[in-house]
Design an enzyme around this catalytic site. Structure first.
Site, PDB file in Angstrom:
ATOM      1  N   LYS A  40     -41.773   1.272 -30.164  1.00 27.63           N
ATOM      2  CA  LYS A  40     -42.750   0.359 -29.602  1.00 27.63           C
ATOM      3  C   LYS A  40     -42.097  -0.912 -29.072  1.00 27.63           C
ATOM      4  O   LYS A  40     -42.664  -1.645 -28.273  1.00 27.63           O
ATOM      5  CB  LYS A  40     -43.754  -0.050 -30.701  1.00 27.63           C
ATOM      6  CG  LYS A  40     -44.455   1.094 -31.376  1.00 27.63           C
ATOM      7  CD  LYS A  40     -45.258   0.556 -32.581  1.00 27.63           C
ATOM      8  CE  LYS A  40     -45.595   1.675 -33.518  1.00 27.63           C
ATOM      9  NZ  LYS A  40     -46.152   1.146 -34.778  1.00 27.63           N
ATOM     10  N   GLY A  41     -40.906  -1.180 -29.603  1.00 28.71           N
ATOM     11  CA  GLY A  41     -40.300  -2.499 -29.391  1.00 28.71           C
ATOM     12  C   GLY A  41     -40.085  -2.895 -27.947  1.00 28.71           C
ATOM     13  O   GLY A  41     -40.101  -4.078 -27.613  1.00 28.71           O
ATOM     14  N   GLU A  96     -34.962   0.005 -23.377  1.00 30.16           N
ATOM     15  CA  GLU A  96     -34.940  -0.214 -24.836  1.00 30.16           C
ATOM     16  C   GLU A  96     -34.904  -1.711 -25.114  1.00 30.16           C
ATOM     17  O   GLU A  96     -34.381  -2.477 -24.297  1.00 30.16           O
ATOM     18  CB  GLU A  96     -33.673   0.416 -25.437  1.00 30.16           C
ATOM     19  CG  GLU A  96     -33.882   1.756 -26.104  1.00 30.16           C
ATOM     20  CD  GLU A  96     -34.602   1.619 -27.447  1.00 30.16           C
ATOM     21  OE1 GLU A  96     -35.290   0.613 -27.687  1.00 30.16           O
ATOM     22  OE2 GLU A  96     -34.454   2.545 -28.259  1.00 30.16           O
ATOM     23  N   ASP A 100     -28.451  -1.202 -31.417  1.00 31.60           N
ATOM     24  CA  ASP A 100     -27.920  -1.698 -32.686  1.00 31.60           C
ATOM     25  C   ASP A 100     -26.844  -0.715 -33.153  1.00 31.60           C
ATOM     26  O   ASP A 100     -25.715  -0.755 -32.674  1.00 31.60           O
ATOM     27  CB  ASP A 100     -29.110  -1.817 -33.647  1.00 31.60           C
ATOM     28  CG  ASP A 100     -28.793  -2.525 -34.940  1.00 31.60           C
ATOM     29  OD1 ASP A 100     -27.617  -2.788 -35.222  1.00 31.60           O
ATOM     30  OD2 ASP A 100     -29.723  -2.811 -35.707  1.00 31.60           O
TER      31      ASP A 100
HETATM   32  C1  PRP Z   1     -35.552  -0.255 -33.005  1.00 32.22           C
HETATM   33  C2  PRP Z   1     -35.324  -0.571 -31.551  1.00 32.22           C
HETATM   34  C3  PRP Z   1     -34.462   0.569 -31.073  1.00 32.22           C
HETATM   35  C4  PRP Z   1     -33.686   0.962 -32.312  1.00 32.22           C
HETATM   36  C5  PRP Z   1     -32.282   0.494 -32.203  1.00 32.22           C
HETATM   37  O1  PRP Z   1     -36.606   0.648 -33.042  1.00 32.22           O
HETATM   38  O2  PRP Z   1     -36.531  -0.642 -30.845  1.00 32.22           O
HETATM   39  O3  PRP Z   1     -35.254   1.661 -30.639  1.00 32.22           O
HETATM   40  O4  PRP Z   1     -34.347   0.361 -33.433  1.00 32.22           O
HETATM   41  O5  PRP Z   1     -31.586   0.747 -33.381  1.00 32.22           O
HETATM   42  P1  PRP Z   1     -30.308   1.664 -33.483  1.00 32.22           P
HETATM   43  O6  PRP Z   1     -29.402   1.336 -32.314  1.00 32.22           O
HETATM   44  O7  PRP Z   1     -29.714   1.277 -34.807  1.00 32.22           O
HETATM   45  O8  PRP Z   1     -30.731   3.092 -33.469  1.00 32.22           O
HETATM   46  P2  PRP Z   1     -37.452   0.948 -34.347  1.00 32.22           P
HETATM   47  O9  PRP Z   1     -36.994   2.237 -34.902  1.00 32.22           O
HETATM   48  O10 PRP Z   1     -37.442  -0.245 -35.229  1.00 32.22           O
HETATM   49  O11 PRP Z   1     -38.906   1.189 -33.780  1.00 32.22           O
HETATM   50  P3  PRP Z   1     -39.849   0.191 -32.975  1.00 32.22           P
HETATM   51  O12 PRP Z   1     -39.287   0.079 -31.580  1.00 32.22           O
HETATM   52  O13 PRP Z   1     -41.162   0.883 -33.016  1.00 32.22           O
HETATM   53  O14 PRP Z   1     -39.850  -1.138 -33.692  1.00 32.22           O
END
Ligand code: PRP
Length: 186
Positions: A40-41, A96, A100
């Site tokens: 969702k982010g 995105e 991370d």
């Molecule tokens: C967060 C962000 C990315 C992901 C990055 O999503 O939106 O999609 O983490 O992290 P990574 O590089 O360690 O994989 P999240 O899973 O928190 O979901 P959200 O977007 O719904 O908050």
């Protein structure tokens, strides 16, 4: 409302988004790209970016969850792709909010490649290269950031703080009870 220090103000974000839109428009092939927004982010960022790009696009969505209801990565990526749209033969722009560990982007790129797009470009607003667990990168990066946990402009902590107009360092001080999380997602 929270939280810690403002890391990027709303004005700084909008200026960077405008520059990213110009950069992407200059490099995306002519025609109608298919933007895939990672839920969702990335929703806030994607809306602003696509408006600034000011060209015909189609959009689809991918849901990726890699975090539990706290600030630690669970290291596991779950994808939901039923709203992805038709990708085959298209120039795909994957949007995105944050790169991370890279596990989410690696999984998303893999899932997109399997669908045989003409090209894939990835645009992330924030990149935390020091946290990477897999070799993956984005073609377009808004800001490179340190390891602090950030909230706002789509980024959450346990689903809270996404609607902040700026991006802040998360600080639990003075935090009210979180709105909580839905069963099985972050
Ligand atoms: C967060 C962000 C990315 C992901 C990055 O999503 O939106 O999609 O983490 O992290 P990574 O590089 O360690 O994989 P999240 O899973 O928190 O979901 P959200 O977007 O719904 O908050």
């Amino acid at each position: 409302m929270p939280t810690g220090e403002v890391v990027f103000s709303a004005a700084q974000i909008q200026e960077r988004v405008r520059a990213l839109a110009r950069e992407i428009n200059a490099l995306l092939p002519e025609g109608i790209p298919h933007a895939v927004i990672a839920l969702k982010g990335a929703v806030f960022f994607a809306v602003d970016l696509l408006r600034e790009m000011d060209r015909e696009v189609t959009i689809g969505f991918a849901a990726a969850s890699s975090y539990g209801p706290n600030t630690d990565s669970a290291g596991e990526v779950r994808l939901r792709l039923d709203l992805l749209g038709e990708v085959r033969g298209r120039d795909v722009l994957l949007i995105e909010d944050i790169l991370d560990t890279g596990l989410t982007l690696a999984a998303l790129r893999g899932a997109l490649r399997e669908r045989r797009p003409a090209s894939i470009r990835v645009c992330v607003l924030l990149d935390k290269p020091s946290r990477r667990k897999t070799r993956v990168s984005a073609e377009h990066v808004g800001f490179t950031v340190d390891e602090r946990f950030l909230v706002g402009y789509g980024l959450d902590c346990g689903e809270a703080h996404r609607a902040l107009p700026d991006i802040r360092a998360y600080s639990p001080e003075g935090e009210a009870a979180s709105p909580g999380t839905e069963e099985g997602e972050s």
